[in-house]
Motif scaffolding. Structure first.
Motif, mmCIF file in Angstrom:
data_model
loop_
_atom_site.group_PDB
_atom_site.id
_atom_site.type_symbol
_atom_site.label_atom_id
_atom_site.label_comp_id
_atom_site.label_asym_id
_atom_site.label_seq_id
_atom_site.Cartn_x
_atom_site.Cartn_y
_atom_site.Cartn_z
ATOM 1 N N HIS A 57 39.476 80.124 44.665
ATOM 2 C CA HIS A 57 40.319 78.963 44.978
ATOM 3 C C HIS A 57 39.942 78.316 46.307
ATOM 4 O O HIS A 57 40.002 77.105 46.445
ATOM 5 N N MET A 58 39.523 79.103 47.276
ATOM 6 C CA MET A 58 39.196 78.516 48.572
ATOM 7 C C MET A 58 37.945 77.655 48.492
ATOM 8 O O MET A 58 37.876 76.587 49.108
ATOM 9 N N ALA A 110 45.510 90.726 51.573
ATOM 10 C CA ALA A 110 44.071 90.695 51.848
ATOM 11 C C ALA A 110 43.755 90.521 53.333
ATOM 12 O O ALA A 110 42.587 90.500 53.711
ATOM 13 N N ALA A 111 44.789 90.417 54.172
ATOM 14 C CA ALA A 111 44.623 90.223 55.619
ATOM 15 C C ALA A 111 43.777 88.981 55.905
ATOM 16 O O ALA A 111 42.844 88.993 56.700
ATOM 17 N N VAL A 112 44.130 87.893 55.220
ATOM 18 C CA VAL A 112 43.425 86.618 55.371
ATOM 19 C C VAL A 112 44.395 85.609 55.964
ATOM 20 O O VAL A 112 45.550 85.536 55.560
ATOM 21 N N ASP A 113 43.919 84.847 56.926
ATOM 22 C CA ASP A 113 44.736 83.816 57.545
ATOM 23 C C ASP A 113 44.130 82.453 57.211
ATOM 24 O O ASP A 113 43.275 81.961 57.941
ATOM 25 N N PRO A 114 44.532 81.852 56.074
ATOM 26 C CA PRO A 114 43.920 80.584 55.684
ATOM 27 C C PRO A 114 44.282 79.476 56.658
ATOM 28 O O PRO A 114 45.346 79.480 57.261
ATOM 29 N N TYR A 115 43.389 78.534 56.790
ATOM 30 C CA TYR A 115 43.603 77.437 57.736
ATOM 31 C C TYR A 115 44.157 76.190 57.062
ATOM 32 O O TYR A 115 44.213 75.132 57.667
#
Length: 133
Positions: A57-58, A110-115
């Motif tokens: 998706h990203m 998932a320890a993800v910080d989307p911008y």
């Protein structure tokens, strides 16, 4: 001279110690993947199949961003008879409006910080700003 009886047990302990994070993580998180929730009445059909969207998706959002902002391409996509404008707010968030339940559950796992939210308003903020006008 040499203590031959401790070499094999020592190697076993070494291998267990070095591989501990891998097998421990595999044992403790195997069935804990979050299942994002769609809001009641949300679309069951997305722009792409769910497995593709989970993994890519990203990349899709980055491609749409580049098409719209850099190339001025605001072409509306038609997939299986449904029209989707390119955009996080105009396409994705119309169905996935509960950011905490849909986006945040997986990104936290998932320890993800989307911008995404550096530029876009979260759905709650967008609703409150529209209510003020």
């Amino acid at each position: 001279m040499y203590n031959k009886g401790t070499i094999i047990p020592g190697l076993i302990l070494f291998v267990l110690f070095v591989t501990f994070p891998i097998w421990f993580n595999g044992l403790t998180t195997a069935g804990d993947l979050p299942k994002p929730e769609l809001p009641p009445g949300g679309e069951k059909q997305c722009v792409m199949p769910a497995d593709y969207m989970r993994a890519n998706h990203m990349q899709l959002l980055n491609e749409w961003r580049d098409n719209v902002l850099r190339d001025g391409d605001r072409e509306i996509l038609e997939i299986n008879g449904k029209k989707y404008p390119k955009g996080l707010q105009m396409a994705c968030m119309t169905c996935h409006s509960q950011k905490e339940k849909f986006c945040d559950s997986c990104h936290t796992y998932a320890a993800v910080d989307p911008y995404c939210w550096d530029c876009h308003l979260t759905p709650n903020e967008a609703g409150s700003k529209e209510a003020m006008h």
